[in-house]
Design an enzyme around this catalytic site. Structure first.
Site, PDB file in Angstrom:
ATOM      1  N   SER B  78       0.811  -1.218   0.000  1.00 48.51           N
ATOM      2  CA  SER B  78       0.000   0.000   0.000  1.00 48.51           C
ATOM      3  C   SER B  78       0.842   1.265   0.000  1.00 48.51           C
ATOM      4  O   SER B  78       0.341   2.344  -0.283  1.00 48.51           O
ATOM      5  CB  SER B  78      -0.950   0.002   1.199  1.00 48.51           C
ATOM      6  OG  SER B  78      -0.213   0.167   2.392  1.00 48.51           O
ATOM      7  N   LYS B 115       0.789   4.320   6.919  1.00 51.64           N
ATOM      8  CA  LYS B 115       0.119   5.171   5.927  1.00 51.64           C
ATOM      9  C   LYS B 115       0.616   6.600   6.095  1.00 51.64           C
ATOM     10  O   LYS B 115       1.307   6.915   7.050  1.00 51.64           O
ATOM     11  CB  LYS B 115      -1.405   5.155   6.164  1.00 51.64           C
ATOM     12  CG  LYS B 115      -2.109   3.808   5.904  1.00 51.64           C
ATOM     13  CD  LYS B 115      -2.239   3.487   4.451  1.00 51.64           C
ATOM     14  CE  LYS B 115      -2.886   2.140   4.200  1.00 51.64           C
ATOM     15  NZ  LYS B 115      -2.126   0.993   4.714  1.00 51.64           N
TER      16      LYS B 115
END
Lengths: 416, 158
Positions: B78, B115
């Site tokens: 990701s 993230k």
């Protein structure tokens, strides 16, 4: 601000340290009840607050609370000392930024000296508490007082009552409130009063800390000696116990383990004891000590019924202090050979190095082992092992529920 | 050669306390200071002597708060466009403030994730750096903890 001439100590104590370490690397456990088991998964040695309120007591054998643990979905962890040790040293280093004088009292407690500080101590200690939490993830409470005994008591208050926000100065308490507080504390809970001393005190009707406080100092001294008198005086605010920056030298080093399962075979026991000796010697070397006596012991499980019970040990003295594992390991095997008896199921064994002296006064011109020492410092740790240590590793203690060594082993890092 | 056994190090309490504690750093490596290392009178002086410098230490370069720094291994893709590949080692500093735009190790409802943090007009979201992955909006009722700030990524080719 503290009065002039008054000493001031703080005791910084981690909240449920082992459970908190587990939570740093597994945040899902934040509000779950957690227990941590001793070596070989024997007994409960640490509990989160949630586990405490379920009534799980310290030191309870695991099998006795197993049903409760399953019933209440308590999280069980085997002790993970590499992780706890590393987290402890991080916490201690952060604490050291707040005072020039620090005593690391245990893996999760540290005294610092705040005498003569002219700043607001409450703010200073709040900053400490916040920094330890933010840098390491470990929650701590701080107790302050004019003596170590009072600081320890203050820490207890800081832990129990949330309104103090984790920092409490016991010297700020008015005298009547202080006495009321002492009344709620059992005498055995005063720092420095051991179980035996508490029994002696209870025999003459001293049950609470307040009973102790109002007792006659002469009686305390007669009963508990000079140490008891010191604690009494400390409770009144006269500092008798100084910060010990350098931990006192150890008198003996013991390395012992319950085996993962009962062992009867000589080679298997020898493998276990070789490894334990190596561990003891590495402790010896890390403190620059040498030994002049070595004991080896093995015994069967005294609680197991219907099996023959035996307890074997032997001690040997040395003419000169030794700190070389190349000499001590063969000695261990030799002693084991002399005491070993076939046909028994041994469940625990160990070695003890006694009469420790500094290794500095040794004059061994033909010192060997230089290369060995360097190899051992290799990042992968146990690279070099003794032949007698190699085997099936059946003796290794059980640690079924151990978390990863997140901070000390590349292969076991936290995965995100 | 002369030896300086310990250097004086300044520790600064960074959070709100207005006091600074000074103490010697007993763990400091002994530093050898070359004094008159080339002979004066005869021969060619080594041209390197004038350029003596410290050796480069990656720990010093990458780690600024030793006690607050943890290594974490990344998994998943990701964050590929931020240069984080599966198996990379992330250097995470727990002491740094979680500012908008930083790559963080976050805990969302008890689960770890790496993230990029965005704070905008009171809304908080965790953005993936790979179009194939969805961003995570933090809504009321879900719990977000910023565990630490990623300061570097170690990607090993060999």
């Amino acid at each position: 601000m503290s009065k002039p001439n008054q000493q001031k100590f703080a005791l910084v104590d981690c909240n449920n340290f082992y459970a908190s370490c587990e939570r740093v690397f597994d945040p899902k456990l934040a509000r779950e009840p957690i227990v941590v088991l001793s070596n070989n998964d024997g007994c409960v040695i640490a509990r989160s607050n949630e586990a405490k309120s379920l009534g799980i007591k310290m030191g309870t054998p695991y099998y006795q609370v197993k049903d409760l643990i399953i019933d209440k979905s308590v999280v069980v962890k085997s002790s993970n000392y590499p992780l706890y040790g590393d987290m402890s040293s991080r916490v201690m280093k952060v604490i050291s930024q707040y005072s020039p004088v620090q005593e690391v009292y245990s893996i999760d407690e540290s005294f610092i000296d705040l005498t003569g500080f002219t700043i607001n101590l409450n703010t200073h200690m709040q900053a400490l508490k916040n920094q330890v939490k933010s840098w390491t993830g470990i929650p701590v409470c701080v107790g302050m007082g004019s003596t170590k005994v009072r600081a320890k008591l203050a820490n207890r208050i800081a832990k129990i009552y949330p309104r103090f926000n984790g920092v409490f100065d016991i010297d700020s308490l008015p005298n009547d409130r202080f006495k009321k507080l002492l009344n709620s504390v059992e005498v055995a809970e005063i720092w420095g009063i051991g179980r035996k001393s508490a029994q002696k005190l209870e025999q003459i009707g001293i049950n609470t800390a307040f009973d102790f406080y109002k007792a006659d100092i002469g009686i305390i001294e007669t009963l508990l000696g000079v140490n008891g008198k010191r604690i009494y005086r400390e409770l009144y605010g006269h500092s008798c116990l100084a910060i010990e920056e350098i931990p006192p030298a150890r008198k003996q080093i013991v390395s012992s383990r319950s085996f993962g399962l009962d062992l009867s075979d000589f080679d298997e026991i020898n493998q276990a004891l070789t490894s334990l000796t190596r561990r003891a010697v590495s402790k010896l070397n890390s403190q620059s000590l040498a030994t002049t006596s070595m004991s080896v012991f093995i015994y069967t499980n005294p609680f197991k019924k219907n099996t023959p019970c035996i307890n074997l040990s032997k001690t040997i003295g040395m003419s000169a202090p030794i700190n070389d594992e190349g000499l001590l390991i063969p000695l261990c095997s030799k002693l084991l050979k002399q005491i070993y008896e076939p046909g028994y199921k041994f469940y625990k064994g160990g070695v003890m190095l006694g009469n420790l002296t500094s290794d500095k006064n040794q004059q061994d011109l033909f010192a060997v082992g230089q290369n060995r020492t360097e190899l051992k410092k290799h990042p992968y740790g146990n690279t070099l092992r003794y032949a007698s240590e190699l085997g099936n590793d059946r003796w290794l203690p059980r640690a079924e529920f151990q978390s990863n060594r997140f901070t000390t082993c590349w292969g076991e890092l936290l995965i995100v | 050669m002369g030896t300086v056994a310990s250097t004086l190090e300044v520790y600064k309490s960074q959070l709100k306390s207005d006091m600074e504690v000074l103490k010697p750093d007993f763990d400091a490596p002994s530093l050898s200071i070359p004094i008159f290392s080339s002979r004066v009178q005869a021969g060619f002086p080594s041209p390197a002597d004038d350029h003596l410098e410290d050796q480069l230490d990656l720990n010093k370069h990458l780690i600024h708060h030793q006690e607050a720094t943890f290594f974490v291994r990344a998994q998943g893709e990701s964050m590929l466009n931020a240069g984080i590949h599966p198996g990379d080692i992330l250097i995470v500093d727990k002491s740094l403030p979680a500012k908008s735009g930083k790559i963080v190790i976050a805990v969302v409802d008890g689960e770890f994730t790496v993230k990029r943090l965005y704070k905008y007009k009171g809304k908080v979201s965790l953005k993936a750096e790979n179009p194939e992955f969805k961003d995570i909006e933090i809504n009321e009722g879900s719990e977000l903890i910023i565990w630490g700030v990623v300061t570097s990524v170690i990607h090993q080719y060999v």
